[in-house]
Scaffold this motif. Structure first.
Motif, PDB file in Angstrom:
ATOM      1  N   LEU A   1       0.830  -1.209   0.000  1.00  0.00           N
ATOM      2  CA  LEU A   1       0.000   0.000   0.000  1.00  0.00           C
ATOM      3  C   LEU A   1       0.860   1.253   0.000  1.00  0.00           C
ATOM      4  CD1 LEU A   1      -2.517  -1.185   2.743  1.00  0.00           C
ATOM      5  CD2 LEU A   1      -3.002  -1.008   0.298  1.00  0.00           C
ATOM      6  N   CYS A   2       0.567   2.191  -0.909  1.00  0.00           N
ATOM      7  CA  CYS A   2       1.294   3.475  -0.921  1.00  0.00           C
ATOM      8  C   CYS A   2       0.659   4.407   0.098  1.00  0.00           C
ATOM      9  CB  CYS A   2       1.211   4.120  -2.299  1.00  0.00           C
ATOM     10  SG  CYS A   2       1.913   3.107  -3.581  1.00  0.00           S
ATOM     11  N   GLU A   3      -0.661   4.379   0.118  1.00  0.00           N
ATOM     12  CA  GLU A   3      -1.428   5.202   1.055  1.00  0.00           C
ATOM     13  C   GLU A   3      -1.249   4.592   2.449  1.00  0.00           C
ATOM     14  OE1 GLU A   3      -3.633   7.857   2.596  1.00  0.00           O
ATOM     15  OE2 GLU A   3      -4.068   7.854   0.440  1.00  0.00           O
ATOM     16  N   LYS A   4      -0.713   5.396   3.385  1.00  0.00           N
ATOM     17  CA  LYS A   4      -0.396   4.812   4.687  1.00  0.00           C
ATOM     18  C   LYS A   4      -1.543   4.909   5.689  1.00  0.00           C
ATOM     19  CE  LYS A   4       3.449   3.243   3.457  1.00  0.00           C
ATOM     20  NZ  LYS A   4       3.215   1.928   2.837  1.00  0.00           N
ATOM     21  N   ASN A   5      -2.613   5.567   5.251  1.00  0.00           N
ATOM     22  CA  ASN A   5      -3.708   5.822   6.178  1.00  0.00           C
ATOM     23  C   ASN A   5      -4.758   4.714   6.188  1.00  0.00           C
ATOM     24  OD1 ASN A   5      -4.770   7.393   8.103  1.00  0.00           O
ATOM     25  ND2 ASN A   5      -5.483   9.030   6.762  1.00  0.00           N
ATOM     26  N   ILE A   6      -4.360   3.504   5.843  1.00  0.00           N
ATOM     27  CA  ILE A   6      -5.314   2.408   5.740  1.00  0.00           C
ATOM     28  C   ILE A   6      -5.236   1.514   6.978  1.00  0.00           C
ATOM     29  CG2 ILE A   6      -5.823   0.287   4.401  1.00  0.00           C
ATOM     30  CD1 ILE A   6      -5.094   1.984   1.882  1.00  0.00           C
ATOM     31  N   GLY A   7      -6.390   1.218   7.564  1.00  0.00           N
ATOM     32  CA  GLY A   7      -6.421   0.401   8.778  1.00  0.00           C
ATOM     33  C   GLY A   7      -5.996  -1.025   8.486  1.00  0.00           C
ATOM     34  N   ILE A   8      -5.060  -1.529   9.282  1.00  0.00           N
ATOM     35  CA  ILE A   8      -4.605  -2.910   9.091  1.00  0.00           C
ATOM     36  C   ILE A   8      -5.206  -3.776  10.200  1.00  0.00           C
ATOM     37  CG2 ILE A   8      -2.566  -4.428   9.017  1.00  0.00           C
ATOM     38  CD1 ILE A   8      -2.767  -2.465   6.614  1.00  0.00           C
TER      39      ILE A   8
END
Ligand SMILES: [Mg+2]
Length: 263
Positions: free
Chosen positions: A235-242
């Motif tokens: 993921l490039c976008e770091k604001n994604i919930g893992i």
């Protein structure tokens, strides 16, 4: 309004190959065999959040299944809720409205990927002759191409060599091999669909969930998105919930986040 664009396989539903515990509900039968399930907990959450059109409206949730499955493969799935008004299938190339294909949407999809048609043809020609291929070459409604290979890495490497990688993406998912026009993404489908809906409502929050490479453009297009740990490094976008470790099954995390968003 929250528009919930969700991938299905390994995001909300799981094939018999995956261990999701014993408390599960059958959602897909194929030729008499049990294929996919949802966990009982997920089934209950779905019912609570968008089980019927009335409940979905009360919670201000609009659930749009968003899948790479073909229309036939999608139609095999019977979630334990009322049928949704919309579904995006064929990686966003086909929009179903109350179960029927939207002709205008499909035509727009074909126009959008016209630029890639020569590359798609070249890819099909290669696959027809590929000795590692273990399934016929399936042209999915002139949108994308799918087959299986006994050596997917080799097949992918060769395809990447001969094709214009700006125009088409070549993916593998296990033994499955795909050639997809670079603009035929779930992210573009989310954008197109949201444009359509925005005319009718004032504020929209896009929530997306997905587990594979196909889902990345959709996750990156969303206001809020969630993914399992395996996808994190891509993921490039770091604001994604893992998915936190306390959740064994990704679908239960997805639905908990959606539940929080409605509060
Ligand atoms: Mg998936």
């Amino acid at each position: 309004m929250i528009i919930f664009f969700s991938d299905l396989d390994k995001t909300l539903i799981y094939s018999y190959k995956h261990d999701i515990g014993n408390k599960k509900v059958l959602v897909e039968l194929y030729e008499g065999r049990e294929i996919s399930y949802v966990t009982e907990k997920s089934a209950n959450m779905m019912k609570k959040l968008f089980g019927t059109k009335k409940i979905a409206k009360e919670n201000d949730i609009f659930f749009v299944p968003t899948t790479t499955r073909t229309v036939q493969q999608y139609n095999r799935i019977k979630l334990p809720i009322e049928q949704q008004s919309y579904a995006l299938t064929c990686n966003g190339g086909v929009l179903l409205v109350d179960g029927k294909e939207d002709k205008k949407w499909y035509k727009e999809s074909l126009d959008m990927i016209q630029y890639a048609s020569d590359e798609m043809k070249k890819g099909i020609e290669y696959l027809e002759k590929d000795t590692n291929r273990t399934l016929e070459v399936r042209n999915i409604k002139d949108l994308f191409v799918f087959t299986k290979s006994s050596k997917p890495d080799t097949t992918i490497k060769e395809l990447k060599k001969i094709l214009d990688n700006e125009k088409v993406d070549v993916f593998s998912n296990g033994v499955k091999v795909y050639i997809v026009p670079s603009k035929l993404t779930k992210g573009n489908a989310v954008k197109r669909f949201t444009e359509k809906i925005k005319k009718q409502v004032t504020s929209v929050t896009i929530f997306s969930a997905g587990d594979s490479k196909f889902d990345i453009p959709m996750l990156e297009e969303a206001d809020v998105a969630v993914a399992p740990k395996e996808l994190e490094k891509e993921l490039c976008e770091k604001n994604i919930g893992i998915k936190p470790d306390k959740y064994k099954v990704f679908s239960e995390y997805v639905l908990d986040v959606l539940n929080e968003l409605t509060k």
